[in-house]
Design a protein around this motif. Structure first.
Motif, short mmCIF file in Angstrom:
data_model
loop_
_atom_site.label_atom_id
_atom_site.label_comp_id
_atom_site.label_asym_id
_atom_site.label_seq_id
_atom_site.Cartn_x
_atom_site.Cartn_y
_atom_site.Cartn_z
N PHE A 286 14.46 -3.11 -41.07
CA PHE A 286 15.20 -1.98 -40.45
C PHE A 286 13.94 -0.90 -40.62
CE2 PHE A 286 17.43 -5.97 -40.54
CZ PHE A 286 17.18 -6.17 -39.47
N VAL A 287 15.00 -0.42 -41.20
CA VAL A 287 14.27 0.80 -41.77
C VAL A 287 12.47 2.10 -41.37
CG1 VAL A 287 14.61 2.79 -43.60
CG2 VAL A 287 15.77 1.44 -43.85
N ILE A 288 12.12 0.29 -41.77
CA ILE A 288 10.74 1.22 -41.06
C ILE A 288 10.48 0.48 -39.97
CG2 ILE A 288 8.34 -0.21 -41.52
CD1 ILE A 288 9.24 -1.17 -43.88
N ASP A 289 10.51 0.68 -39.08
CA ASP A 289 10.99 -0.39 -38.07
C ASP A 289 11.14 1.19 -37.31
OD1 ASP A 289 9.29 -2.60 -37.56
OD2 ASP A 289 11.49 -3.56 -37.60
N ALA A 290 12.71 1.66 -37.39
CA ALA A 290 13.05 2.83 -36.85
C ALA A 290 11.76 4.25 -37.12
CB ALA A 290 14.28 2.89 -37.36
N VAL A 291 11.25 4.23 -38.43
CA VAL A 291 10.23 5.21 -38.43
C VAL A 291 9.20 5.21 -37.86
CG1 VAL A 291 9.01 6.21 -39.69
CG2 VAL A 291 11.10 5.22 -40.52
N ASN B 189 3.48 -3.75 -33.29
CA ASN B 189 3.94 -4.68 -34.43
C ASN B 189 5.02 -4.80 -35.12
OD1 ASN B 189 2.33 -7.02 -32.18
ND2 ASN B 189 0.71 -5.59 -32.97
N GLY B 190 6.25 -4.96 -35.50
CA GLY B 190 7.29 -4.83 -36.08
C GLY B 190 6.92 -5.90 -37.72
N THR B 191 7.45 -5.01 -38.51
CA THR B 191 7.18 -5.31 -39.61
C THR B 191 8.20 -6.62 -39.54
OG1 THR B 191 9.28 -4.39 -40.62
CG2 THR B 191 7.70 -3.54 -40.80
N GLY B 192 8.97 -7.28 -39.06
CA GLY B 192 9.38 -8.28 -39.05
C GLY B 192 8.37 -10.33 -38.27
N GLY B 193 7.08 -9.49 -38.13
CA GLY B 193 6.02 -9.97 -37.67
C GLY B 193 6.18 -10.41 -35.91
N THR B 194 7.25 -9.76 -35.06
CA THR B 194 6.81 -9.58 -34.21
C THR B 194 6.56 -7.79 -33.40
OG1 THR B 194 9.72 -9.33 -33.66
CG2 THR B 194 8.44 -11.75 -33.97
N GLN C 242 10.54 -8.54 -29.60
CA GLN C 242 10.65 -9.38 -29.03
C GLN C 242 10.45 -11.69 -29.70
OE1 GLN C 242 6.85 -8.40 -27.52
NE2 GLN C 242 7.07 -7.86 -25.76
N LEU C 243 10.34 -11.75 -28.37
CA LEU C 243 10.19 -13.16 -28.40
C LEU C 243 9.15 -13.82 -28.84
CD1 LEU C 243 13.30 -14.92 -27.19
CD2 LEU C 243 12.93 -13.76 -29.54
N PRO C 244 8.18 -15.11 -29.17
CA PRO C 244 7.64 -15.62 -29.17
C PRO C 244 6.68 -15.21 -28.56
CG PRO C 244 7.92 -17.15 -30.65
CD PRO C 244 9.37 -15.92 -30.25
N LEU C 245 5.71 -16.06 -27.88
CA LEU C 245 4.95 -15.57 -26.11
C LEU C 245 5.55 -16.96 -25.15
CD1 LEU C 245 2.85 -14.84 -24.06
CD2 LEU C 245 1.43 -16.49 -25.09
N GLN C 246 5.92 -17.78 -25.86
CA GLN C 246 6.05 -18.36 -24.40
C GLN C 246 7.69 -18.55 -24.31
OE1 GLN C 246 5.00 -19.25 -27.58
NE2 GLN C 246 7.09 -20.59 -29.12
N GLN C 247 8.18 -17.40 -25.43
CA GLN C 247 9.86 -16.79 -25.05
C GLN C 247 9.60 -16.02 -24.80
OE1 GLN C 247 12.71 -18.68 -28.39
NE2 GLN C 247 12.16 -20.92 -28.11
N ARG C 248 9.13 -15.37 -23.92
CA ARG C 248 8.92 -13.75 -23.26
C ARG C 248 9.88 -13.32 -23.61
NH1 ARG C 248 3.93 -10.76 -23.19
NH2 ARG C 248 3.39 -12.36 -24.72
N LEU C 249 9.76 -11.85 -23.76
CA LEU C 249 11.27 -11.15 -23.65
C LEU C 249 11.31 -10.87 -21.97
CD1 LEU C 249 12.71 -9.08 -26.11
CD2 LEU C 249 13.70 -10.24 -24.82
N PRO C 250 12.42 -10.58 -21.15
CA PRO C 250 12.03 -10.49 -19.88
C PRO C 250 12.48 -8.74 -19.71
CG PRO C 250 13.41 -12.42 -19.54
CD PRO C 250 13.18 -12.14 -20.81
N GLU C 251 12.88 -7.49 -18.99
CA GLU C 251 12.62 -6.67 -18.87
C GLU C 251 14.58 -6.58 -19.12
OE1 GLU C 251 13.52 -3.27 -15.25
OE2 GLU C 251 13.50 -4.64 -15.19
#
Length: 497
Positions: A333-338, A380-385, A400-409
């Motif tokens: 989460f620190v890396i994603d924030a940066v 692309n975050g460090t967690g692979g999503t 984001q969730l995988p493609l089949q569970q894509r996040l809407p707005e």
């Protein structure tokens, strides 16, 4: 954070020909001290006292250029982030936290420039209610550290338990911000006043958690209570070290995370010679290897009579070889924030300086324009999503969730749901339960068979302002009783634990 800065500066696709630096300050997990630290770096943005002044020859004085402060990463504790956010908004400085989860920070009117890469406690509380119900408990106590994190977390848990139904709160106990001697013994005594409520839900900092476990041990009540801890406990060893019997069987919640590839190799290769830029590395070295540096180390109290002398550090120790090592849970989460801050700056740079380089519009950049670009980032975050934020007023940057569970707005938590998003199944809201139950018999536990017939730990909750959601448990065999939950909203927004 230094690792994340190295990644950004080593990527030619992000902020080309520019170097992103940092001024890192220690908040000591205290909101008042953090306020002093925040004022120290925003002071350069204030006009000098008494005006610009003039030299004896009438010329204007030469002053060092102000620091190009573009944003703030942090803090960890919600109370600290709240205090710092109140200062930063006055100067339009964007702030991204990697661990602050208090629901209060979701208010865009009060914390306009605050963002975070972790979900708020309102989702965590729903997961904890699901845990309690899956265990078949119907009568629990809550324990919170005084402050925004603990009190708002318990409030969210109580609200979620009312919506879910079938759960009574025996009592809600608050640990003072500065507890007096014997305070934790009193806490255990109060918990024993409702001894049949052996389940205890904790929203407390790790120091308070440790003192509670110590008090339970001293009262010879190890094993009497079953703890359900929030992410402040998570997978940390510090609260339970030496108190494993009192903490046995505890279930803790953590935001869903992943180990960051490459960080372990980077960190285990750090030494006193190649990591001089980290001001706190000497202190870490002494603590990690239980030794004392001859020069420049952290101050130590002299050992008492009969205590074993502390050995001297050789400097040849190696992390992971001469001491146990495990990647800290907040690294991702620190890396994603940066990265979110860097990608926001990169987007603003392309708009403000189309010719490339650092132009006048970026020296320094406008905080409001930068905030708009941060809320639009997608990478692309460090967690692979993937991580993105589409709503300008949104204060969460979620994976984001995988493609089949894509996040809407996604919308800000306080924004009303569109009319077409109605709760499926119809029906009216169940009558809310009182936060305290006078008689335990009034709250009947859920039938185990009934619970299992609903896919083990699935539950449905009615909410007037939010769509129906489900929580699925993922039981994993782990060494620290880690209990992960994934909350899935059926209609629009989704978040993961």
């Amino acid at each position: 954070m230094l690792y994340a800065l190295d990644r950004v500066n080593g990527d030619p696709r992000v902020l080309p020909n520019l170097t992103l630096g940092a001024r890192i300050l220690d908040t000591c997990s205290r909101d008042t001290y953090a306020l002093e630290q925040a004022l120290s770096f925003v002071r350069s943005l204030l006009p000098p006292e008494g005006g610009e002044g003039s030299c004896p020859d009438g010329s204007a004085p030469r002053r060092p250029p102000p620091e190009r402060l573009v944003g703030v990463i942090g803090a960890s504790a919600s109370s600290v982030s709240i205090m710092v956010a109140n200062v930063l908004r006055l100067f339009a400085i964007p702030q991204i936290s990697y661990a602050s989860t208090a629901p209060e920070l979701s208010d865009p009117g009060r914390y306009e420039f605050f963002s975070r890469v972790v979900p708020p406690d309102s989702y965590q509380a729903q997961a904890m209610v699901a845990v309690v119900r899956a265990l078949g408990w119907s009568y629990v106590s809550t324990l919170a550290s005084e402050g925004n994190y603990g009190e708002s977390g318990v409030e969210a848990f109580v609200q979620s338990s009312r919506e879910a139904g079938g759960l009574c709160i025996a009592q809600s106990i608050k640990i003072p911000r500065e507890p007096k001697p014997g305070e934790f013994a009193k806490v255990i005594g109060r918990l024993m006043e409702t001894s049949t409520a052996r389940g205890v839900v904790l929203f407390a900092n790790e120091d308070d958690i440790r003192h509670v476990l110590e008090a339970a041990t001293l009262a010879n009540l190890s094993g009497h209570f079953s703890w359900v801890g929030s992410d402040s406990w998570g997978a940390k060893m510090a609260p339970v070290q030496g108190l494993e019997e009192a903490a046995s069987g505890a279930i803790t919640i953590l935001p869903k995370r992943a180990s960051v590839p490459g960080f372990d190799e980077y960190f285990t290769s750090r030494s006193l010679e190649n990591n001089r830029r980290n001001l706190w590395f000497h202190e870490f070295w002494e603590d990690d290897f239980n030794c004392r540096l001859p020069h420049g180390g952290a101050p130590h109290a002299e050992p008492g009579a009969g205590a074993a002398p502390v050995r001297k550090c050789t400097g040849r120790e190696r992390i992971g070889r001469d001491s146990p090592y495990e990647q800290e849970g907040k690294v991702q989460f620190v890396i994603d924030a940066v990265l979110a801050m860097a990608h926001g700056l990169h987007s603003l740079l392309g708009e403000a300086c189309p010719g490339g380089g650092l132009c006048a519009h970026m020296d320094p950049p406008d905080g409001r324009r930068l905030l708009t670009h941060i809320r639009r980032v997608a990478f692309n975050g460090t967690g692979g999503t993937g991580i993105r934020s589409q709503c300008r007023r949104r204060s969460q940057l979620l994976p984001q969730l995988p493609l089949q569970q894509r996040l809407p707005e996604l919308r800000h938590p306080r924004e009303p749901e569109p009319q077409q998003h109605r709760i499926s199944g119809g029906g009216s809201a169940p009558a809310p339960l009182r936060s305290r139950c006078q008689f335990h018999s009034r709250c009947r536990p859920q039938s185990r068979s009934r619970f299992e017939s609903r896919s083990r730990s699935r539950f449905q909750s009615w909410s007037q302002s939010r769509p129906q959601f489900q929580a699925q448990s993922q039981f994993k065999t782990q060494s620290r009783s880690l209990f992960q939950f994934r909350l899935r909203f059926q209609s629009r927004s989704r978040s993961q634990f």
